[in-house]
Design an enzyme around this catalytic site. Sequence first.
Site: not given
Lengths: 237, 237
Positions: A24, A132
Site C-alpha cells: 500500500d 488506491n
Amino acid sequence: MTVGFSSIAKAQTSGSAVKVVVFDAFAVFDPRSVFTAVESHFPGRGSELSATWRTKQFEYCWLRTLDRSYVDFWQVTEDALVFASRAAALELRAETREKLMSAYLQLEPWPDAIPALNAMRGAGLRLGYVSNFTPNMMETNTRRAGAIELFEHRLSTDLVKAFKPDPRAYRMAEQWFGVPRESIVFAAFAGWDAVGAKTYGLKTFWVNRLNAPFEELGAAPDAVGGSLRDLAKYVIA
Amino acid sequence: MTVGFSSIAKAQTSGSAVKVVVFDAFAVFDPRSVFTAVESHFPGRGSELSATWRTKQFEYCWLRTLDRSYVDFWQVTEDALVFASRAAALELRAETREKLMSAYLQLEPWPDAIPALNAMRGAGLRLGYVSNFTPNMMETNTRRAGAIELFEHRLSTDLVKAFKPDPRAYRMAEQWFGVPRESIVFAAFAGWDAVGAKTYGLKTFWVNRLNAPFEELGAAPDAVGGSLRDLAKYVIA
C-alpha cells in the site's frame, strides 16, 4: 469474531517461498505532512479537519465502489476535503484546496522505507504497489524518492475501477506478477487493508506504524510489525 | 462534483405517481437512546465511544460487503462496539456489551414518525423498510411501536447479504413490491444512503433530522426535509 493479537506472529519469518512483495502506498509514504499542511492553513483547526478529511477519503472510496459510481482517488480525496471543510464550517478557497491537494504529490517516504526496499530488492524479491493512489500520485511520489526503479508494477485501483478491499484490487497482484497468491506478501498500512488482503488470500503483513487498534473484521494478518525493516526480516528467508 | 443544496427541492411534492415509500430504519427510529445508554455505562466517555462505535458500525458494513465477508448488522454492530471500547482503552464486560446491544432492540420512534406513517398509509401508499437492520431488529422495534401492520415488506439487507449502498439492497424494493423504481420513494436518514438510493435510481427523500452536511458523492437526493411530516407532504399528492 474476536481474533486476538496474541495469535499473530510479530516480525518472524514468513515461512514459505515469498517471491513478490506489494505495498500500500502509505506503507512507504508518510501521510502526516498533509496534516501539517492543513494545520498551517487552518491554525488550531488542523486536527479536526484532517480527521474528517481522512475518514471521508476512505469512506467515499468504499461507498463509490459499492454503489458503482467510481471516480479516482484524486477526485475522492478532493471531494472529502470539500466535505470536511463544510462540516467544520471553514471556507475553502480554490488556492487552499490546490495547495492541500498538492501535498499528496510531495509525500516523504518513512525513514526506514528506502533502505528496506533496497534490501528486499537486493534479496531478489520482486516489488510493486497495490494502492488506491492514482498512477500519477504513485509515480510522482516514488520518483521524488528516487525509488522508481525498485517497483516492477505500480498497480492502481484505477486499473480496475474498484477500491480496496474489493477483490478485484488485490487480484491485480497475481495477474500482473503472474505468480500464485500464496507467494505474494501484501504490506498494509491500515488495519482494514490488512484484513481485506488476507480475506482475499494474499499473505499479509500489517505495517502498523501508528500502533492502531486491531480491527474487528473477522480475519487477522499473518504478521504485524512497526516498519519496513520488520517486514524485510519477515520476507527475506 | 459539487451539487449544491440550492438545487434540491425542500419538501415540495414529488411530482409524479408515487405508489411505495420505503424507509431506512433510522428515518423511523431515533438511535440516540443508544448513545445515552453508552454514557450511563461510561460516564464522561460516552460521546467519544459512541462516535467511534457509530463510524465503525457503518464502515464495517461497507468493508464486509466489499471483501465478501458479510455478517449481519447485529454482528457488525457488536464488533464495532468491541473495537470502539478497545480504541478508547475501556474494559467492556460481557454484561455491559449485552446491555448496550439490547438498546438496539428498544428504540423509540421519532415523535413525528407514527402519525406521518399513518397519514401515508391512509392515503393509500404502500410502506416498507429497506434497512441494514436484521429482521429481528426491525420486527422487535416496529412491534414495540405498535406499527407492525403499517409495513407491507420489511426488507433487510440480510436477504441479499449485501449492505447499502450496494445496488442489491435497493433492488429489493422493486422486486418485493413489484413496481418500477420510478414509483418508489426511499426515505433516507444518512446522507450517503440518500445518494446511494438515488444512484441506484429510486426517487429519494433525505430526512436530514440532524442537519448533517451534504455528502460530496456526486449525486443529490430529489428532496430534503427534517421529518416524516415533511416526507408525507412530499409524497401525498
